[in-house]
Design a protein around this motif. Structure first.
Motif, PDB file in Angstrom:
ATOM      1  N   ARG A   6     -27.328  18.377 -19.358  1.00 33.36           N
ATOM      2  CA  ARG A   6     -27.687  18.894 -18.015  1.00 33.36           C
ATOM      3  C   ARG A   6     -27.747  20.415 -18.038  1.00 33.36           C
ATOM      4  N   GLU A   7     -26.768  21.030 -18.750  1.00 32.85           N
ATOM      5  CA  GLU A   7     -26.784  22.507 -18.850  1.00 32.85           C
ATOM      6  C   GLU A   7     -27.982  22.971 -19.675  1.00 32.85           C
ATOM      7  N   LEU A   8     -28.252  22.238 -20.750  1.00 31.26           N
ATOM      8  CA  LEU A   8     -29.405  22.585 -21.609  1.00 31.26           C
ATOM      9  C   LEU A   8     -30.703  22.576 -20.800  1.00 31.26           C
ATOM     10  N   ALA A   9     -30.831  21.562 -19.950  1.00 26.69           N
ATOM     11  CA  ALA A   9     -32.074  21.422 -19.174  1.00 26.69           C
ATOM     12  C   ALA A   9     -32.306  22.610 -18.241  1.00 26.69           C
ATOM     13  N   MET A  10     -31.215  23.324 -17.887  1.00 27.93           N
ATOM     14  CA  MET A  10     -31.345  24.471 -16.972  1.00 27.93           C
ATOM     15  C   MET A  10     -31.667  25.763 -17.720  1.00 27.93           C
TER      16      MET A  10
END
Ligand SMILES: NC(=O)C1=CN([C@@H]2O[C@H](COP(=O)(O)OP(=O)(O)OC[C@H]3O[C@@H](n4cnc5c(N)ncnc54)[C@H](OP(=O)(O)O)[C@@H]3O)[C@@H](O)[C@H]2O)C=CC1
Ligand SMILES: N[C@@H](CCC(=O)OP(=O)(O)O)C(=O)O
Length: 437
Positions: A23-27
């Motif tokens: 989820r953090e990577l996607a941001m």
């Protein structure tokens, strides 16, 4: 707790941390993801000795188990192959960003704007064979496309995969991307547990035999993108140019016989067989290919007899089955009966015959006058590939970045309600396309 319950509970923890890291990577921005890919390339470079030592140990163990030469070639990572794979990681970093791409931009009515924007899938579970270079290809594609990935390689490559994932995670520690986006599993028990985690895993990609892909499909609620076997064919048409046909045959069978895009069956039109087959057989036998033919092929060249089983077998080795056919239609019927919808090719100078072949053969790749070995993400310009999807629905064929993203429809209005667009006095929609920028 049973072994399977223990596997499931520890895997839930792994899947949860992967999901939250993804989820953090996607941001993150494209630049941050690209920096992470460069950090991975550097870590792989600095850990080359450890990776090669681990691979040597895998190769020795596999040799002691009697692994075939071609599967050994797939398992083996020498310095050249490793450097090539690291260059491939950097290539993926240089590709255009697949995330946040505006695919549709449309005004539905004044002030009501629809956008379709690409976004990561989330967490991928990818199970593959004993091919260590796949770890680098898959991981770089996953990070570039903003996805977390849980990997499981073939048992013969356990030490290699472990060393590679360690290097990748070390590299990620020096970047903004959490090392938790990449996880490695090593046992079949973990795979059974993984298949139950539809809450945390968004897509399972099994690369393996048809029966394994079917097993996965039947045992999970997670969407499955099957990468199954390659029973690839080459058809030598009546109007083939013989030298070209021999060169393509040899390449498609021997350039990398363990790859799923190597041919298993050669179909030859009866009218060209007496001229073509002796030349092709000599070239193939000169490269230690065992030939198995039907009765008509064996009348032209001495070879082992092919049985019904041969037409449905993926040898993944230096063995080729050969059949003489009466027509293009018979060749197509054979391919559509025994093929695996992977990649099939025709050699002909007759463009009409080629057109019929390309239209009627049901496969992810249909080729004219070239080798089936071109079925590959790198060769298609995708930088790398997760594998070759043998499913009918997209993504089909070599799966690159585009196959690892989905999209969202974003709709922005200003108090718009559907009531105003229905009934007797319904307002009309504009449906006016806006620039894609
Ligand atoms: N289309 C594509 O992109 C690709 C297709 N293939 C196809 O895969 C086929 C076989 O390749 P091969 O090398 O034999 O690989 P296998 O099918 O033996 O294994 C592939 C992976 O699946 C795992 N696996 C297999 N069966 C099970 C099971 N019942 N439960 C859990 N895990 C399982 C293996 O684990 P373990 O090793 O621990 O047994 C391994 O990680 C060939 O037909 C090849 O063409 C291969 C690669 C790419
Ligand atoms: N695209 C790859 C082959 C695809 C693949 O992963 O096949 P396999 O060797 O069965 O693992 C290549 O051309 O080498």
């Amino acid at each position: 707790m049973t072994v399977s319950q223990i596997a499931t509970s520890s895997l839930i923890e792994i899947a949860q941390v992967t999901r939250s890291a993804a989820r953090e990577l996607a941001m993150l921005s494209a630049a941050a993801r690209n920096d992470a890919i460069e950090a991975i390339a550097q870590a792989l470079e600095s850990m080359m000795p450890e990776i090669l030592t681990a691979n040597s140990a895998d190769c020795q163990a596999a040799e002691a188990e009697g692994i075939s030469k071609s599967l050994y070639a797939r398992l083996k990572l020498d310095e050249t192959k490793l450097k090539g794979a690291i260059a491939g990681v950097r290539d993926v970093g240089r590709l255009p960003d697949p995330v946040g791409k505006l695919e549709i931009h449309r005004q539905l009515d004044r002030g009501l704007i629809l956008k379709r924007v690409s976004c990561p899938l989330g967490v991928l579970g990818i199970i593959f064979e004993a091919r260590p270079d796949a770890v680098m290809q898959i991981t770089s594609l996953a990070i570039k496309s903003g996805n977390g990935v849980i990997l499981k390689g073939g048992k013969e490559a356990i030490r290699s995969c472990d060393a590679l994932v360690k290097a990748i995670r070390l590299g990620l520690e020096k970047s903004e991307v959490s090392p938790n986006v990449v996880q490695l599993l090593t046992t079949r028990e973990e795979i059974s547990a993984l298949l139950k985690l539809d809450e945390y895993v968004d897509l399972i990609i099994p690369r393996g035999s048809n029966s394994f892909v079917r097993f996965v499909q039947e045992n999970t609620r997670i969407p499955v993108l099957g990468h199954a076997e390659g029973i690839c064919h080459l058809y030598i048409d009546a109007a083939a140019e013989i030298t070209k046909a021999v060169d393509i045959t040899v390449d498609a069978k021997t350039q990398y016989p363990a790859a799923c895009n190597a041919i298993e069956t050669l179909l030859i039109h009866k009218s060209i067989a007496p001229d073509f087959l002796p030349l092709a057989a000599a070239a193939l036998q000169g490269r230690n290919v065992e030939l198995r033919g039907d009765d008509r092929a064996r009348e032209i060249v001495d070879m082992f007899p092919a049985t019904q089983t041969d037409w449905a077998t993926e040898y993944s080795d230096l063995i080729l089955s050969i059949k003489i056919v009466d027509s293009l239609a018979d060749a197509i019927a054979h391919i559509n009966t025994y093929g695996s919808r992977h990649t099939d090719a025709i050699v002909t100078e007759n463009n009409e015959a080629a057109k019929v072949f390309l239209a009627q053969v049901d496969a992810a790749g249909v080729y004219h006058n070239c080798s089936t070995r071109f079925a590959d993400g790198y060769r298609y310009g995708f930088g790398a590939e997760v594998g070759i999807s043998t499913q009918k629905m997209p993504p089909r064929g070599p799966v690159g970045l585009e196959g690892l993203v989905t999209y969202k429809y974003q709709l922005t209005g200003d108090g718009h309600i559907v009531e105003n667009y229905s009934g007797k006095n319904a307002k009309p929609f504009h449906h006016q396309d806006l620039p894609l920028e």
